[in-house]
Motif scaffolding. Structure first.
Motif, PDB file in Angstrom:
ATOM      1  N   ALA A 158      39.810  35.621  36.316  1.00  0.00           N
ATOM      2  CA  ALA A 158      38.918  34.935  36.989  1.00  0.00           C
ATOM      3  C   ALA A 158      38.140  36.162  37.855  1.00  0.00           C
ATOM      4  CB  ALA A 158      39.256  33.853  37.832  1.00  0.00           C
ATOM      5  N   ALA A 159      38.833  36.786  38.485  1.00  0.00           N
ATOM      6  CA  ALA A 159      38.382  37.859  39.445  1.00  0.00           C
ATOM      7  C   ALA A 159      37.778  39.252  38.630  1.00  0.00           C
ATOM      8  CB  ALA A 159      39.492  38.497  40.414  1.00  0.00           C
ATOM      9  N   SER A 160      38.369  39.309  37.512  1.00  0.00           N
ATOM     10  CA  SER A 160      38.009  40.528  36.613  1.00  0.00           C
ATOM     11  C   SER A 160      36.581  39.995  36.009  1.00  0.00           C
ATOM     12  CB  SER A 160      38.999  40.959  35.536  1.00  0.00           C
ATOM     13  OG  SER A 160      40.232  41.589  36.288  1.00  0.00           O
ATOM     14  N   LEU A 161      36.428  38.876  35.285  1.00  0.00           N
ATOM     15  CA  LEU A 161      35.232  38.231  34.844  1.00  0.00           C
ATOM     16  C   LEU A 161      34.130  38.318  35.684  1.00  0.00           C
ATOM     17  CD1 LEU A 161      36.488  35.233  32.685  1.00  0.00           C
ATOM     18  CD2 LEU A 161      34.813  37.320  31.721  1.00  0.00           C
ATOM     19  N   LEU A 162      34.411  37.932  37.134  1.00  0.00           N
ATOM     20  CA  LEU A 162      33.082  37.622  38.222  1.00  0.00           C
ATOM     21  C   LEU A 162      32.920  39.027  38.490  1.00  0.00           C
ATOM     22  CD1 LEU A 162      34.672  34.623  39.706  1.00  0.00           C
ATOM     23  CD2 LEU A 162      32.450  34.768  38.467  1.00  0.00           C
ATOM     24  N   PHE A 163      33.839  40.034  38.685  1.00  0.00           N
ATOM     25  CA  PHE A 163      33.484  41.305  39.175  1.00  0.00           C
ATOM     26  C   PHE A 163      32.734  41.898  38.005  1.00  0.00           C
ATOM     27  CE2 PHE A 163      34.630  45.971  39.286  1.00  0.00           C
ATOM     28  CZ  PHE A 163      34.388  45.999  40.533  1.00  0.00           C
TER      29      PHE A 163
END
Length: 578
Positions: A26-31
């Motif tokens: 989730a963090a990687s996708l949004l970043f």
């Protein structure tokens, strides 16, 4: 969204699993989406991610760097230990694989706080939430590919073709990722033909009172093949406890407890430990075969891994590669296969296959297994570009270990044909203490009755309500005999009897097995395990004393008043009739 294979602003992405892999993705996708000017709607279904045992987290420098890149800073005070190295043990041989300075952190707060994995997961979840991810505490049952009806509202037609069914509700998404860990997964309920990483049974526990001292630079331990049913045992020092993990194709909680008793006997654990938490789990055991479908993929342990992969670097690497693949071509299956599996995970999956295969060869290597780690480390000095060393170290790599373990296994097998088996002789064998008896039974009344009966003859008795201290006690202070119940809390008495008879320090100890299951097959199993006698419950005191001393006690020399009413009640009134 029509006419494009990429995720665009407004695309909805569901992530099944709220653990390290789910929060990391989730963090990687949004970043990565924000860096490309793409605003995504990410929802994480986090139901069922808690583990009662709360494992610690082992963080390599690369892992800490990956976390920092996602906006997750690990406070230095979370570091319970900085490991000096990992000690590998097999059949009495030991080798220490040192860590680089500042290398391997053990993050842990249990039992006063959370386990290390939960601490890191919460940091990742907070970072993902700060970027816009929404966490839903619901368990997903299946994912369906279902095109919207032509007359459906525009909002529904634009919401995506994938429907996530979670506890009676259904929501539409453009892409779905599975990050639920190893073990029982959705299978075909994720997509037809989905083949995730194979997995292996494991048992994990937290041990209190098992510390070997507050060392400034402690070590983790890997014990290879301590039992036929256990491929290996990990012992990792935590904040105020030791984390234990045993894995094998047929491992059970009783196997773990028996190995822990053996570890205490051999000085790997402090005496008198208690099992504070225990549960079964599963570990990834190689690479998955079919991991993608249009708009769908698996990340982390659901996609690949092996039991010697104790850090989080590989899981976080798969999250970053999955995010890039979904943004670049996630709605087209061939493009996703190429970008994510072949280009993104190629080396990681090769390492997972080699790591899983090396475990079989390490078992075959026997006493040569520790030296195989050293040889592989010397030959392959550094890990790959993904930091793919085993045991959280930069080296050896899984491929290097497989090569060394295979060679050691072949040498050990060939050598066993040419040499006469010789058992190592203990450097010190304590003498049996005369008139010292151990009573092992989880029933307090039975322990008291047997203790009073034996003490009435002048014997000294040590009773055990918990069998976990038995192996250590027998090895340090051999008794004249052990009275051992079959049904105990952690390990059945027949297995304990076998374990005692298999070790040179304890094999000569007399063992009498007791059980209320007075059946021929139970009696035969007790004798096959090495027991001197099988005594049905309620135990006949005359027969017991005769078996132990070779003589029948004189009733006048040990009047009933000496044995107390509790003894008479436990053994039965008729047993003391004149």
């Amino acid at each position: 969204m029509s006419g494009t294979s990429k995720l665009t602003s407004g695309s909805r992405v569901a992530i099944v699993g709220g653990g390290i892999a789910g929060a990391g993705l989730a963090a990687s996708l949004l970043f990565n989406g924000r860096a490309r000017g793409v605003a995504l709607d990410v929802r994480v279904y986090s139901g069922g991610t808690e583990e009662r045992t709360a494992p610690p987290a082992l963080l390599t420098p690369e892992c800490r760097s990956r976390l920092a890149a996602l906006g997750c800073r690990i406070p230095p005070e979370w570091r319970a230990h900085e490991l000096r190295g990992v000690e590998v043990i097999s059949q009495g041989e030991r080798e220490l694989l040192p860590c680089a300075a500042g290398g391997l952190w053990v993050v842990d707060g249990w039992p006063r706080g959370e386990g290390g994995l939960d601490m890191v997961r919460h940091v990742l979840s907070t970072a993902a939430s700060a970027q816009g991810a929404r966490f839903v505490d619901r368990h997903v049952e299946r994912v369906e590919r279902q095109a919207p009806a032509p007359d459906a509202p525009t909002a529904v037609r634009n919401a995506g073709p994938l429907v996530v069914r979670a506890q009676g509700s259904g929501e539409r998404f453009h892409a779905v990722a599975l990050a639920a860990g190893a073990g029982p997964l959705l299978g075909d309920a994720f997509f037809k033909g989905f083949r995730p990483a194979p997995s292996m049974p494991a048992v994990q526990a937290r041990l209190q009172g098992a510390m070997t001292g507050r060392d400034l630079a402690p070590v983790a331990r890997l014990w290879v093949a301590p039992l036929p049913s256990v491929d290996a045992l990990f012992l990792i020092p935590g904040a105020s406890s030791v984390y234990a993990l045993a894995f094998g194709a047929a491992v059970t909680p009783a196997d773990l407890c028996q190995v822990l008793m053996m570890a205490a006997r051999d000085g790997l654990l402090e005496e008198g430990f208690e099992v504070a938490a225990l549960e079964t789990t599963r570990l990834p055991f190689g690479p998955g075969r079919t991991l993608v479908a249009p708009g769908q993929l698996a990340v982390g342990p659901a996609a690949f891994g092996h039991p010697l992969q104790v850090g989080l670097s590989e899981t976080l690497a798969s999250c970053s590669r999955a995010a890039v693949a979904l943004l670049d071509g996630g709605l087209d299956a061939p493009s996703l296969e190429r970008r994510y599996v072949r280009d993104g995970l190629g080396e990681l999956m090769e390492d997972a296959a080699a790591g899983a295969r090396s475990i079989t060869w390490l078992r075959r290597a026997g006493r040569r297994a520790p030296a195989a780690f050293v040889a592989a480390r010397a030959k392959h000095a550094t890990g790959g570009v993904y930091g793919g060393g085993v045991l959280g170290l930069s080296a050896p790599t899984p491929l290097g270990l497989l090569s060394a373990a295979r060679w050691s296994g072949v040498r050990e097998v060939v050598g066993s044909w040419l040499r006469t088996p010789m058992e190592p002789v203990p450097t010190f064998v304590p003498e049996v203490e005369p008139d010292l008896y151990y009573v092992v039974d989880d029933d307090a009344d039975t322990r008291e009755a047997l203790t009073l009966l034996l003490e009435s003859t002048g014997a000294r008795v040590v009773s055990f309500a918990d069998e976990l201290a038995l192996f250590c006690a027998v090895a340090r202070r051999p008794p004249t005999a052990i009275l051992l119940d079959v049904v105990l809390h952690w390990v059945d008495g027949l297995r304990l009897c076998e374990g005692l008879k298999q070790h040179p320090l304890t094999r000569d100890t007399r063992v009498l097995v007791m059980s209320g299951l007075n059946r021929p097959h139970v009696r035969q199993r007790a004798l096959d395990a090495g027991a001197e006698a099988f005594l049905p419950k309620p135990v006949n005191p005359d027969r017991l004393l005769c078996q132990l001393t070779g003589r029948v006690p004189d009733p006048l020399a040990a009047p009933r008043e000496v044995l107390r009413p509790a003894v008479v009640e436990s053994f039965g009134e008729d047993r003391f009739a004149s």
